[in-house]
Design a protein around this motif. Structure first.
Motif, mmCIF file in Angstrom:
data_model
loop_
_atom_site.group_PDB
_atom_site.id
_atom_site.type_symbol
_atom_site.label_atom_id
_atom_site.label_comp_id
_atom_site.label_asym_id
_atom_site.label_seq_id
_atom_site.Cartn_x
_atom_site.Cartn_y
_atom_site.Cartn_z
ATOM 1 N N GLY A 124 -17.890 14.401 -9.537
ATOM 2 C CA GLY A 124 -18.231 13.203 -8.796
ATOM 3 C C GLY A 124 -18.724 13.497 -7.398
ATOM 4 N N LYS A 125 -18.836 12.468 -6.603
ATOM 5 C CA LYS A 125 -19.324 12.569 -5.241
ATOM 6 C C LYS A 125 -18.324 13.323 -4.374
ATOM 7 N N LYS A 126 -18.850 14.212 -3.491
ATOM 8 C CA LYS A 126 -17.951 14.976 -2.623
ATOM 9 C C LYS A 126 -17.361 14.076 -1.548
ATOM 10 N N LEU A 127 -16.202 14.498 -1.025
ATOM 11 C CA LEU A 127 -15.496 13.717 -0.012
ATOM 12 C C LEU A 127 -16.014 14.058 1.377
ATOM 13 N N ASN A 128 -16.381 13.046 2.136
ATOM 14 C CA ASN A 128 -16.821 13.248 3.512
ATOM 15 C C ASN A 128 -15.676 12.908 4.459
ATOM 16 N N PRO A 129 -15.318 13.828 5.370
ATOM 17 C CA PRO A 129 -14.180 13.583 6.251
ATOM 18 C C PRO A 129 -14.479 12.517 7.290
ATOM 19 N N SER A 130 -13.427 11.852 7.713
ATOM 20 C CA SER A 130 -13.541 10.830 8.748
ATOM 21 C C SER A 130 -12.199 10.710 9.457
ATOM 22 N N PHE A 131 -12.235 10.382 10.750
ATOM 23 C CA PHE A 131 -10.991 10.187 11.484
ATOM 24 C C PHE A 131 -10.210 8.986 10.941
ATOM 25 N N LEU A 132 -10.901 8.095 10.251
ATOM 26 C CA LEU A 132 -10.218 6.953 9.632
ATOM 27 C C LEU A 132 -9.268 7.400 8.524
ATOM 28 N N ASP A 133 -9.483 8.617 8.008
ATOM 29 C CA ASP A 133 -8.591 9.141 6.967
ATOM 30 C C ASP A 133 -7.159 9.284 7.480
ATOM 31 N N LEU A 134 -6.995 9.383 8.794
ATOM 32 C CA LEU A 134 -5.656 9.552 9.377
ATOM 33 C C LEU A 134 -4.820 8.283 9.281
ATOM 34 N N VAL A 135 -5.465 7.149 9.055
ATOM 35 C CA VAL A 135 -4.724 5.876 9.005
ATOM 36 C C VAL A 135 -5.097 5.068 7.766
ATOM 37 N N ARG A 136 -5.708 5.712 6.775
ATOM 38 C CA ARG A 136 -6.255 4.966 5.641
ATOM 39 C C ARG A 136 -5.166 4.398 4.733
ATOM 40 N N THR A 137 -4.082 5.145 4.527
ATOM 41 C CA THR A 137 -3.000 4.676 3.653
ATOM 42 C C THR A 137 -1.692 4.598 4.442
ATOM 43 N N PRO A 138 -0.723 3.812 3.978
ATOM 44 C CA PRO A 138 0.557 3.701 4.700
ATOM 45 C C PRO A 138 1.260 5.044 4.878
ATOM 46 N N GLN A 139 1.229 5.890 3.844
ATOM 47 C CA GLN A 139 1.902 7.189 3.937
ATOM 48 C C GLN A 139 1.236 8.079 4.985
ATOM 49 N N ILE A 140 -0.096 8.108 4.973
ATOM 50 C CA ILE A 140 -0.819 8.918 5.953
ATOM 51 C C ILE A 140 -0.623 8.361 7.356
ATOM 52 N N ARG A 141 -0.597 7.033 7.498
ATOM 53 C CA ARG A 141 -0.373 6.436 8.820
ATOM 54 C C ARG A 141 0.981 6.852 9.367
ATOM 55 N N LYS A 142 1.990 6.863 8.505
ATOM 56 C CA LYS A 142 3.329 7.266 8.940
ATOM 57 C C LYS A 142 3.327 8.710 9.412
ATOM 58 N N HIS A 143 2.721 9.606 8.634
ATOM 59 C CA HIS A 143 2.674 11.018 9.014
ATOM 60 C C HIS A 143 1.890 11.226 10.297
ATOM 61 N N THR A 144 0.784 10.489 10.442
ATOM 62 C CA THR A 144 -0.030 10.618 11.665
ATOM 63 C C THR A 144 0.754 10.212 12.897
ATOM 64 N N LEU A 145 1.459 9.076 12.830
ATOM 65 C CA LEU A 145 2.233 8.605 13.972
ATOM 66 C C LEU A 145 3.351 9.564 14.310
ATOM 67 N N ILE A 146 4.008 10.116 13.290
ATOM 68 C CA ILE A 146 5.086 11.079 13.542
ATOM 69 C C ILE A 146 4.557 12.331 14.260
ATOM 70 N N LEU A 147 3.423 12.846 13.770
ATOM 71 C CA LEU A 147 2.840 14.032 14.401
ATOM 72 C C LEU A 147 2.344 13.740 15.820
ATOM 73 N N MET A 148 1.774 12.581 16.041
ATOM 74 C CA MET A 148 1.344 12.210 17.397
ATOM 75 C C MET A 148 2.532 12.123 18.338
ATOM 76 N N TYR A 149 3.625 11.581 17.856
ATOM 77 C CA TYR A 149 4.837 11.491 18.671
ATOM 78 C C TYR A 149 5.370 12.886 18.999
ATOM 79 N N ASN A 150 5.370 13.775 17.994
ATOM 80 C CA ASN A 150 5.845 15.145 18.224
ATOM 81 C C ASN A 150 4.996 15.881 19.233
ATOM 82 N N TRP A 151 3.676 15.701 19.151
ATOM 83 C CA TRP A 151 2.784 16.332 20.125
ATOM 84 C C TRP A 151 3.036 15.803 21.525
#
Length: 334
Positions: free
Chosen positions: A307-334
Motif C-alpha cells: 500500500g501507500k507509504k507512511l509520511n511522517p507528521s508532527f500531528l502523529d504525536l497527538v493523533r491517538t489517545p495512547q500516543i497523546r498520553k505518551h507524548t505528554l508524559i515525555l514532554m513533562y519528563n523533558w
C-alpha cells in the motif's frame, strides 16, 4: 550490532558533561607586573606575595575580592618596603582603594581550560554559562527535529550525517581562534550530537523485538556510564582543553564506518513501502541469530504490491489517545 551502536552513547559523554573539564574554573587572582617585580626584588615566597598583595585572601565570604579585585596601588613606588609593604599606605588594608583586574589573571592550575584561555571569570563569567547554554539549546532543537527527519529520510542517513557534522564541528572547536567561533561550533555540536544519540537509541530498539527493548535500552545507557569513566581518565591525562577536545572528538570519525556495518531499520523500510529491502535485512539478522523469520513477516507483500507509504507528521504525536498520553508524559519528563 547492538554493541556497535552503543558506542555512540559512550562518545556522547564528552559533549553532555565535558563542561566539567573544558570549562574548569581554577582559583585565580589579578595579574600585576608591579607585584611580580616587587616580589622578585624582595625574594618573597608565593605565600608571602599573596599575603601582602591580594585583598580578602583567606576569608570565605570574600572570594570575589581576592579573585576579581586588586589594590589600586602603584607597586613600583620606592616607598614600599619588603615587610608588609602596604602598611605605609594605611593602618587598615580594608580602607585601601580597590580596582578590577587590569592586566588579566593568574590561574592556579596546570594545563588550561576555556576559562583560563579566554579569561571567562569575574565580569566575564557569564560567558561560560552561555557556552553551556548554547549546547543545551542545541540539544533541545536537535531532539525536537530529528524525529521528523529520521522518519522522513531514514535512520541510517540521519545517523551518518549527524556523526559527520558532530565530528567536524568538534575538531573545528578544538582549533577555534577565539571565543565566538568556539561558541558557534559548540552550538552545532549540540544540534547534532543529541540527535545522533537519539537515532542510535531508535535503531537498537527497532532492530530487536518488543521483549528486548528494555534490555537494549539499559545497555545503551550503561555505555554512557562507561563513557563517563573513560572521559575522567582522559581528562586527567590531558589537562589542556584543546588536546582533550581533539582526543574525544576524533574517534567519532570512526563511526562513519557504520555505513558498511549498520543496515537501515527494517521497521522504517516497511513504513516506507520498501518491503523487499526490509525482508533482506530481516533474513540476514535471523540468520545471524540462528532464528527463522517470524510468520507474521513472511507474509509481507513485495514493494509494488504494498500500500501507500507512511509520511511522517508532527500531528502523529497527538493523533491517538495512547500516543497523546505518551507524548505528554515525555514532554513533562523533558
Amino acid at each position: 550490532m547492538r554493541s556497535e551502536v552503543a558506542l555512540l552513547s559512550a562518545a556522547f559523554t564528552p559533549i553532555y558533561v565535558g563542561i566539567v573539564f573544558l570549562g574548569f574554573t581554577p582559583d585565580h587572582r589579578c595579574q600585576s607586573p608591579g607585584v611580580a617585580q616587587l616580589s622578585q626584588r624582595c625574594g618573597w615566597s608565593l605565600a608571602e606575595e599573596l599575603n601582602y598583595t591580594v585583598p580578602g585572601l583567606g576569608a570565605a565570604d570574600e572570594t570575589f575580592l581576592h579573585q576579581c579585585m586588586q589594590y589600586d596601588v602603584d607597586w613600583n613606588q620606592t616607598s614600599l618596603d619588603c615587610v608588609d609593604p602596604l602598611s605605609s599606605l594605611g593602618a587598615n588594608r580594608s580602607h585601601l582603594p580597590l580596582s578590577p583586574c587590569q592586566h588579566g589573571w593568574v590561574y592556579d592550575m596546570p594545563g588550561s581550560s576555556i576559562v583560563t584561555e579566554f579569561n571567562l571569570v569575574c565580569a566575564h563569567s557569564w560567558m561560560l554559562d552561555l557556552f553551556q547554554s548554547a549546547v543545551n539549546v542545541g540539544f533541545f532543537a536537535g531532539a525536537v527535529g530529528i524525529g521528523y527527519l529520521a522518519d522522513r529520510f531514514g535512520r541510517k542517513l540521519c545517523l551518518l550525517t549527524t556523526i559527520f557534522i558532530n565530528a567536524t564541528s568538534g575538531v573545528l572547536m578544538a582549533f577555534s581562534p577565539n571565543y565566538a567561533w568556539m561558541l558557534v561550533f559548540r552550538l552545532i555540536q549540540g544540534l547534532v550530537s543529541k540527535a545522533g544519540w537519539l537515532i542510535g537509541y531508535i535503531l537498537i530498539t527497532e532492530f530487536v523485538g518488543l521483549g528486548y527493548r528494555r534490555t537494549v535500552g539499559i545497555f545503551y545507557q550503561v555505555a554512557f556510564t562507561i563513557g563517563l569513566l573513560v572521559l575522567a581518565g582522559v581528562a586527567y591525562a590531558l589537562p589542556h582543553w584543546r588536546w582533550l577536545q581533539l582526543t574525544v572528538t576524533l574517534p567519532n570519525f570512526c563511526f562513519l564506518l557504520y555505513f558498511w556495518c549498520i543496515p537501515e531499520s527494517p521497521r522504517w523500510l516497511i513504513s516506507q513501502n520498501k518491503n523487499a529491502k526490509a525482508m533482506k535485512i530481516i533474513k540476514h539478522i535471523a540468520k545471524k541469530n540462528g532464528k527463522s523469520v517470524p510468520a507474521s513477516l513472511q507474509s509481507l507483500r513485495a514493494d509494488e504490491e504494498a500500500g501507500k507509504k507512511l509520511n511522517p507528521s508532527f500531528l502523529d504525536l497527538v493523533r491517538t489517545p495512547q500516543i497523546r498520553k505518551h507524548t505528554l508524559i515525555l514532554m513533562y519528563n523533558w
